[in-house]
Design a protein around this motif. Structure first.
Motif, PDB file in Angstrom:
ATOM      1  N   PHE A 217       0.810  -1.224   0.000  1.00 48.97           N
ATOM      2  CA  PHE A 217       0.000   0.000   0.000  1.00 48.97           C
ATOM      3  C   PHE A 217       0.843   1.274   0.000  1.00 48.97           C
ATOM      4  CE2 PHE A 217      -2.072   3.416   2.455  1.00 48.97           C
ATOM      5  CZ  PHE A 217      -3.130   3.674   1.612  1.00 48.97           C
ATOM      6  N   PHE A 221       0.383   4.170  -2.600  1.00 43.04           N
ATOM      7  CA  PHE A 221      -0.196   5.431  -2.133  1.00 43.04           C
ATOM      8  C   PHE A 221       0.648   6.617  -2.591  1.00 43.04           C
ATOM      9  CE2 PHE A 221      -0.781   8.751   1.097  1.00 43.04           C
ATOM     10  CZ  PHE A 221      -2.158   8.892   1.051  1.00 43.04           C
ATOM     11  N   MET A 232      -5.146   0.362  -3.245  1.00 43.51           N
ATOM     12  CA  MET A 232      -5.637   1.737  -3.348  1.00 43.51           C
ATOM     13  C   MET A 232      -7.155   1.774  -3.505  1.00 43.51           C
ATOM     14  SD  MET A 232      -3.365   4.010  -2.912  1.00 43.51           S
ATOM     15  CE  MET A 232      -4.377   5.375  -3.493  1.00 43.51           C
ATOM     16  N   TYR A 235      -8.654   1.394  -0.152  1.00 43.39           N
ATOM     17  CA  TYR A 235      -8.478   2.644   0.601  1.00 43.39           C
ATOM     18  C   TYR A 235      -9.493   3.701   0.174  1.00 43.39           C
ATOM     19  CZ  TYR A 235      -6.263   6.990   2.148  1.00 43.39           C
ATOM     20  OH  TYR A 235      -6.021   8.221   2.701  1.00 43.39           O
TER      21      TYR A 235
END
Length: 278
Positions: A217, A221, A232, A235
């Protein structure tokens, strides 16, 4: 007497396993059950777990993530196998320093790796500066699939190098010498002797690379502006869309994919070790 000893051992083993059982239950099983319940509480119910196939965006992101993870794994195995065999078989001045530098990326978190890729291929990065001076146009790749590929490869290669070196050091040199004495060419020795002996380690490290690339991640990110990956997507579903059920369902599906890859690697690694006489 033997019955009493046996009767004492079983409670003692259970007592020793109790702390691990508590930690496993509290920090893995309970959150997983909660995640599974949350994933089925959305408007689509349990069908949310199929959104990775029925939702066009989720499907395209999954395919892109799988393709990226497979490419990173294959490249890491190819590069690190060559480097690991060379380092295991040769001694030279500065070897220890070189090994330390090659494994240094393991100390960096994903965000730092993403920042390093930006420094290399970002809009103000080294490649952009050089390409601007040579051609007048900036070459920028940090924020695309190429940037993610380099970032994931950056922390995948060291893992494979360490595994290959450890396996190569246990390889009996007499086997390769015997093959050469029988007229086998170097490529055939590599294919028929060296790689089968390294197969369990390569399978295990390859599975770890694949699982890491699937779920990484921090690097994604920092870099993923022109490409989306599963980590992502989870998220953004959770933070921007407030779609807790969708994020939970995708999280479990992602976890299942990585678990299956690790389980398959364990099974294949055991068969490869048995076939090689390990």
């Amino acid at each position: 007497m033997s019955i009493s000893v046996q009767g004492w051992r079983q409670p003692r083993l259970l007592l020793l396993m109790l702390p691990a059982g508590i930690v496993l239950t509290a920090f893995l099983l309970v959150p997983l059950v909660q995640l599974a319940i949350a994933g089925a509480q959305g408007p689509d119910g349990a069908a949310a777990y199929l959104s990775i196939l029925t939702n066009p965006r989720h499907l395209s992101v999954t395919i892109a993530t799988l393709a990226l993870a497979i490419t990173v794994t294959a490249t890491a195995l190819a590069v690190a196998t060559v480097a690991g065999l060379f380092l295991a078989r040769h001694s030279f001045a500065g070897r220890s320093v070189l090994i330390a530098m090659l494994t240094f990326p393991l100390a960096f978190p994903g965000v730092v790796v993403g920042f390093l890729v930006i420094m290399l291929g970002g809009r103000q990065g080294l490649v952009a500066t050089i390409s601007k001076a040579l051609t007048g146009d900036k070459l920028v790749f940090a924020y695309s699939a190429a940037g993610l590929f380099i970032g994931y490869l950056y922390f995948s290669i060291p893992r494979v190098i360490l595994t290959v070196m450890a396996a190569a050091e246990t390889l009996d040199p007499a086997l390769a010498e015997a093959a050469r004495s029988l007229g086998a060419r170097p490529l055939r020795v590599l294919r028929d002797v060296v790689l089968p002996a390294l197969a369990p380690g390569l399978i295990a490290s390859g599975a770890i690379c694949f699982a890491t690339a699937m779920g990484a991640f921090g690097t994604a990110f920092a870099l993923a502006t022109d490409i989306d990956v599963l980590a992502m997507t989870i998220y953004t579903e959770f933070t921007l869309q407030a779609n807790i059920a969708g994020a939970a369902a995708l999280s479990l599906v992602l976890g299942l994919i990585t678990w299956v890859s690790l389980f398959a690697a364990r099974s294949l690694g055991g068969r490869a070790s048995a076939a090689g006489g390990g």
